[in-house]
Scaffold this motif. Structure first.
Motif, mmCIF file in Angstrom:
data_model
loop_
_atom_site.group_PDB
_atom_site.id
_atom_site.type_symbol
_atom_site.label_atom_id
_atom_site.label_comp_id
_atom_site.label_asym_id
_atom_site.label_seq_id
_atom_site.Cartn_x
_atom_site.Cartn_y
_atom_site.Cartn_z
ATOM 1 N N ASP A 12 23.441 69.075 29.056
ATOM 2 C CA ASP A 12 23.768 70.315 27.945
ATOM 3 C C ASP A 12 25.027 70.867 28.128
ATOM 4 O O ASP A 12 25.340 71.326 28.976
ATOM 5 C CB ASP A 12 22.409 71.152 28.457
ATOM 6 N N ARG A 13 25.539 70.937 26.823
ATOM 7 C CA ARG A 13 26.993 71.565 26.657
ATOM 8 C C ARG A 13 28.040 70.854 27.573
ATOM 9 O O ARG A 13 28.856 71.381 27.679
ATOM 10 C CB ARG A 13 26.765 73.012 27.053
ATOM 11 N N ILE A 14 27.730 69.713 27.708
ATOM 12 C CA ILE A 14 28.703 68.786 28.599
ATOM 13 C C ILE A 14 29.125 67.677 27.507
ATOM 14 O O ILE A 14 28.667 66.975 26.809
ATOM 15 C CB ILE A 14 28.243 68.017 29.807
ATOM 16 N N ASP A 15 30.648 67.713 27.179
ATOM 17 C CA ASP A 15 31.277 66.808 26.344
ATOM 18 C C ASP A 15 31.164 65.267 27.151
ATOM 19 O O ASP A 15 32.052 65.184 27.938
ATOM 20 C CB ASP A 15 32.726 67.133 26.160
ATOM 21 N N VAL A 16 30.452 64.607 26.758
ATOM 22 C CA VAL A 16 30.247 63.197 27.511
ATOM 23 C C VAL A 16 30.976 62.354 26.903
ATOM 24 O O VAL A 16 31.280 60.945 27.618
ATOM 25 C CB VAL A 16 28.786 62.753 27.018
ATOM 26 N N ASP A 17 32.019 62.624 26.100
ATOM 27 C CA ASP A 17 32.934 61.916 25.485
ATOM 28 C C ASP A 17 34.378 62.110 26.093
ATOM 29 O O ASP A 17 35.527 61.455 25.870
ATOM 30 C CB ASP A 17 33.185 62.002 24.039
ATOM 31 N N TYR A 18 34.380 63.158 26.819
ATOM 32 C CA TYR A 18 35.767 63.737 27.487
ATOM 33 C C TYR A 18 36.474 62.534 28.339
ATOM 34 O O TYR A 18 35.624 61.840 29.231
ATOM 35 C CB TYR A 18 35.488 64.897 28.491
ATOM 36 N N GLU A 19 37.557 62.301 28.012
ATOM 37 C CA GLU A 19 38.143 60.968 28.515
ATOM 38 C C GLU A 19 38.447 61.214 30.002
ATOM 39 O O GLU A 19 38.588 59.802 30.453
ATOM 40 C CB GLU A 19 39.651 60.924 27.601
ATOM 41 N N LYS A 20 38.398 62.217 30.812
ATOM 42 C CA LYS A 20 38.635 62.452 32.027
ATOM 43 C C LYS A 20 37.311 62.591 32.846
ATOM 44 O O LYS A 20 37.315 63.053 33.902
ATOM 45 C CB LYS A 20 39.450 63.404 32.389
ATOM 46 N N LEU A 21 36.165 62.269 32.175
ATOM 47 C CA LEU A 21 34.822 62.406 32.694
ATOM 48 C C LEU A 21 34.656 61.220 33.473
ATOM 49 O O LEU A 21 34.672 60.116 33.070
ATOM 50 C CB LEU A 21 33.769 62.776 31.719
ATOM 51 N N ILE A 22 34.101 61.710 34.859
ATOM 52 C CA ILE A 22 33.287 60.435 35.641
ATOM 53 C C ILE A 22 31.852 61.185 35.926
ATOM 54 O O ILE A 22 31.814 62.029 36.656
ATOM 55 C CB ILE A 22 34.029 60.149 36.865
ATOM 56 N N VAL A 23 30.950 60.401 35.702
ATOM 57 C CA VAL A 23 29.617 60.647 36.099
ATOM 58 C C VAL A 23 29.145 60.523 37.470
ATOM 59 O O VAL A 23 29.260 58.938 37.404
ATOM 60 C CB VAL A 23 28.440 60.195 34.948
ATOM 61 N N ALA A 24 28.477 61.070 38.198
ATOM 62 C CA ALA A 24 28.141 60.614 39.511
ATOM 63 C C ALA A 24 26.625 60.849 39.479
ATOM 64 O O ALA A 24 26.169 62.109 39.668
ATOM 65 C CB ALA A 24 28.896 61.359 40.499
ATOM 66 N N TYR A 25 25.867 59.840 39.554
ATOM 67 C CA TYR A 25 24.589 60.008 39.637
ATOM 68 C C TYR A 25 23.936 60.051 41.041
ATOM 69 O O TYR A 25 24.289 59.032 41.845
ATOM 70 C CB TYR A 25 23.621 58.806 38.895
ATOM 71 N N GLU A 26 23.359 61.101 41.540
ATOM 72 C CA GLU A 26 23.036 61.305 42.744
ATOM 73 C C GLU A 26 21.604 61.864 43.047
ATOM 74 O O GLU A 26 21.371 62.954 42.766
ATOM 75 C CB GLU A 26 24.250 62.246 43.659
ATOM 76 N N PRO A 27 20.534 60.857 43.173
ATOM 77 C CA PRO A 27 19.240 61.326 43.201
ATOM 78 C C PRO A 27 19.019 62.506 44.560
ATOM 79 O O PRO A 27 19.502 62.114 45.642
ATOM 80 C CB PRO A 27 18.600 60.079 43.402
ATOM 81 N N VAL A 28 18.566 63.668 44.271
ATOM 82 C CA VAL A 28 18.664 64.937 45.178
ATOM 83 C C VAL A 28 17.868 64.284 46.552
ATOM 84 O O VAL A 28 18.191 64.438 47.700
ATOM 85 C CB VAL A 28 17.919 65.982 44.561
ATOM 86 N N TRP A 29 17.005 63.470 46.159
ATOM 87 C CA TRP A 29 16.115 62.987 47.331
ATOM 88 C C TRP A 29 16.622 62.009 48.405
ATOM 89 O O TRP A 29 16.385 61.610 49.237
ATOM 90 C CB TRP A 29 14.820 62.305 46.993
ATOM 91 N N ALA A 30 17.753 61.347 47.571
ATOM 92 C CA ALA A 30 18.743 60.460 48.703
ATOM 93 C C ALA A 30 19.858 60.998 49.259
ATOM 94 O O ALA A 30 20.591 60.230 49.866
ATOM 95 C CB ALA A 30 19.072 59.134 47.517
ATOM 96 N N ILE A 31 20.221 62.146 49.036
ATOM 97 C CA ILE A 31 21.536 62.802 49.391
ATOM 98 C C ILE A 31 21.300 63.387 51.003
ATOM 99 O O ILE A 31 20.634 64.272 51.341
ATOM 100 C CB ILE A 31 22.165 63.867 48.515
ATOM 101 N N GLY A 32 21.966 62.550 51.879
ATOM 102 C CA GLY A 32 22.303 63.022 53.199
ATOM 103 C C GLY A 32 20.765 62.528 53.995
ATOM 104 O O GLY A 32 20.547 63.011 55.232
#
Length: 231
Positions: free
Chosen positions: A140-160
């Motif tokens: 929401d309100r994130i420019d998904v076409d921003y040329e310097k965007l890198i998306v990191a999918y991190e399921p919370v239940w798998a972090i650490g």
């Protein structure tokens, strides 16, 4: 392949100096490597990899006690930032409105933004539709076409936790995320030397954001070597 290390609140300045020296000698011009150390190490330099900040506030400077602002980042020449990490959202209470404000501010200042998203185990148990609705809400309100965007999918239940998502789960989620943005998609969440090869083989996985497994520079070097074979 983009390989990024998030040190979080670990290592001392001297340990980071030694780490950077070793890593800089190892990384070559064909690698795309980022390291996000604690802020006290921002003054360190690297020729062959990128240094970023784990968190910053969306102002140039001002009365924001305890926060890092753009003036400081400019002083250190930092142009890479993590935004929306689950620890910022869940421990420090950063909501979607603040994440979006940070995103807009640092995009306007031409930063490479590693934008982190991920669902809780509770959401995961509700099924595919709930997962997709939740992840969509984090854009929401994130420019998904921003040329310097890198998306990191991190399921919370798998972090650490030492428990990475299953290959099928990662693939299904990354395929969905690809319908939302054409920008690079990284996977994060208990990425280890033992599983990074299989993770980087998955369709629509363009790299990895690595936490605790990156704290040992020799281990991180081996993970970069694996990534070199996946290009």
């Amino acid at each position: 392949m983009i390989i990024a290390a998030n040190f979080k609140s670990n290592l001392t300045l001297q340990k980071i100096k030694n780490y950077f020296s070793v890593l800089d000698s190892f990384v070559n011009g064909n690698d795309d490597v980022y390291v996000f150390p604690p802020f006290f190490a921002m003054q360190e330099k690297a020729k062959n990899f990128h240094i970023g900040v784990q968190n910053a506030y969306c102002e140039f400077n001002g009365a924001f006690s305890g926060e890092i602002t753009l003036e400081s980042l400019n002083d250190f020449g930092i142009k890479n930032i993590l935004i929306g990490h689950s620890e910022r959202r869940n421990i420090f209470g950063e909501n979607q409105e603040l994440c979006a404000r940070k995103f807009d501010f640092f995009a306007q200042n031409n930063f490479s933004i590693f934008y982190c998203i991920g669902e809780s185990l509770e959401t995961r148990k509700k099924g595919k539709s709930a997962i997709e609705d939740f992840l969509s809400s984090q854009f929401d309100r994130i420019d998904v076409d921003y040329e310097k965007l890198i998306v990191a999918y991190e399921p919370v239940w798998a972090i650490g936790t030492g428990v990475s998502a299953k290959i099928e789960e990662i693939e299904e989620t990354h395929n969905f995320l690809r319908t939302l943005t054409k920008r690079p998609l990284l996977y994060g969440g208990s990425v280890q030397l033992q599983n990074i090869s299989d993770i980087l083989k998955i369709k629509n996985v363009d790299g990895a954001l690595i936490g605790s497994a990156s704290l040992d520079v020799e281990n991180f070097k081996k993970m970069i070597e694996v990534a070199r074979g996946k290009k």
